[in-house]
Scaffold this motif. Structure first.
Motif, short mmCIF file in Angstrom:
data_model
loop_
_atom_site.label_atom_id
_atom_site.label_comp_id
_atom_site.label_asym_id
_atom_site.label_seq_id
_atom_site.Cartn_x
_atom_site.Cartn_y
_atom_site.Cartn_z
N THR A 1 -10.98 -36.37 -6.89
CA THR A 1 -10.09 -36.29 -8.05
C THR A 1 -10.77 -36.96 -9.24
N GLY A 2 -10.48 -36.44 -10.44
CA GLY A 2 -11.02 -37.04 -11.66
C GLY A 2 -12.52 -36.95 -11.78
N ALA B 1 -8.32 -40.82 -13.50
CA ALA B 1 -9.38 -41.70 -13.02
C ALA B 1 -10.07 -41.07 -11.81
N LYS B 2 -11.33 -41.37 -11.65
CA LYS B 2 -12.08 -40.87 -10.51
C LYS B 2 -11.54 -41.50 -9.23
N GLY B 3 -11.34 -40.69 -8.22
CA GLY B 3 -10.78 -41.22 -6.98
C GLY B 3 -10.93 -40.26 -5.81
N ILE B 4 -10.30 -40.65 -4.68
CA ILE B 4 -10.35 -39.89 -3.43
C ILE B 4 -8.93 -39.78 -2.90
N THR B 5 -8.53 -38.57 -2.52
CA THR B 5 -7.23 -38.35 -1.90
C THR B 5 -7.45 -37.90 -0.46
N VAL B 6 -6.78 -38.60 0.47
CA VAL B 6 -6.94 -38.32 1.90
C VAL B 6 -5.63 -37.80 2.47
N ALA B 7 -5.72 -36.79 3.33
CA ALA B 7 -4.55 -36.23 4.01
C ALA B 7 -4.87 -36.05 5.48
#
Length: 288
Positions: A81-82, A52-58
């Motif tokens: 992502t996605g 799925a379309k998304g956002i990963t934060v670090a």
């Protein structure tokens, strides 16, 4: 003469079909086994899972330490992502009281599979509580039903107390007598080149020095004949570089200054006539 019946001679051509049949059967079985194995292998290969379309934060680093009144910077990375594309804004929750957050830049635009970084600067105040605080950072894009939220990236901020050296002295506003209280005007000496925030001012009686006549007459007088009331004004007191006093710091109401009272007891207190009180002072100074 041999009358036994003649046995027919074996025909070598008659054994050929049987052997050929056995070989053909073996050959015929091999392709079936190969086909079955091939068919079973292909059946385990499913279609790829769609992400799925998304956002990963670090967050980097995950923890920082700083003194009260100072600031520190974290690096926040946002990754698509996605196949997500679009603008991403950031928020932080869980910072201690008196701490503020600033983002540079305030938002980023992600392409499919790309990563962007922003700087998170956390500034504390001189009154920010000392200790460890856990906070989280998130990224988001859009609003309502079409909003895309990232994971919550954890972080920790450790705020340390900053103490500064300063001096405190004091003087009574008049002579003491049984039942009489006198205010103590505190004098503060700040040797640094920056102002300091002063808290926890205390006054105590270190020693009572009697006159030689009272000592010769064995007339008693001790700290039990006095009572000390501590400073009751507001904190912190912002002491500038150099000398200052409660009055110059805006505490003009002497009733809020420390008070020393001579108790009026039933015991003879002639030993306290002309006695000198030696006072000690303490306090906490933090950098502004």
């Amino acid at each position: 003469m041999d009358h036994r019946p003649e046995r027919p001679a074996p025909n070598p051509r008659a054994a050929v079909p049987l052997r050929t049949l056995i070989l053909a059967l073996v050959v015929a079985l091999v392709p079936v086994a190969v086909v079955a194995a091939s068919s079973g292998q292909s059946s385990t290969q499913g279609s790829p899972v769609k992400v799925a379309k998304g956002i990963t934060v670090a967050l980097s680093p995950s923890s920082r330490s700083l003194d009260q009144g100072q600031s520190t910077t974290f690096t926040v990375s946002a990754t698509s992502t996605g196949g997500f594309t679009g603008p991403v804004a950031f928020t932080v929750t869980g910072l201690p009281a008196g701490a503020t957050a600033a983002w540079s830049p305030s938002s980023v635009v992600l392409g499919s599979g790309s990563t962007a970084q922003v700087a998170l600067t956390v500034a504390t105040s001189p009154t920010t509580p000392v200790g460890k605080s856990d906070f989280t950072v998130k990224g988001a894009s859009g609003t309502g039903q079409n909003a895309v939220q990232s994971n919550a990236a954890p972080g920790q901020l450790q705020v340390q107390e900053v103490k500064r050296t300063f001096g405190v002295t004091g003087s009574l506003s008049g002579l003491l007598a049984p039942g009489v209280s006198r205010a103590v005007e505190l004098q503060i000496s700040n040797p640094g080149n920056k102002s300091i925030a002063i808290t926890n001012l205390t006054v105590s009686i270190a020693q009572v020095v009697r006159t030689p006549a009272a000592v010769a007459a064995n007339l008693p007088c001790s700290s039990a004949d006095y009572q000390v009331t501590q400073y009751s004004g507001s904190y912190p007191l912002a002491a500038p570089p150099g000398p200052s006093s409660l009055t110059s710091l805006g505490v003009n109401d002497s009733s809020k200054w420390p008070q020393v009272r001579m108790l009026d007891t039933l015991q003879l207190q002639d030993g306290c006539k002309g006695a000198t009180l030696q006072l000690t002072y303490s306090g906490t100074g933090q950098a502004n």
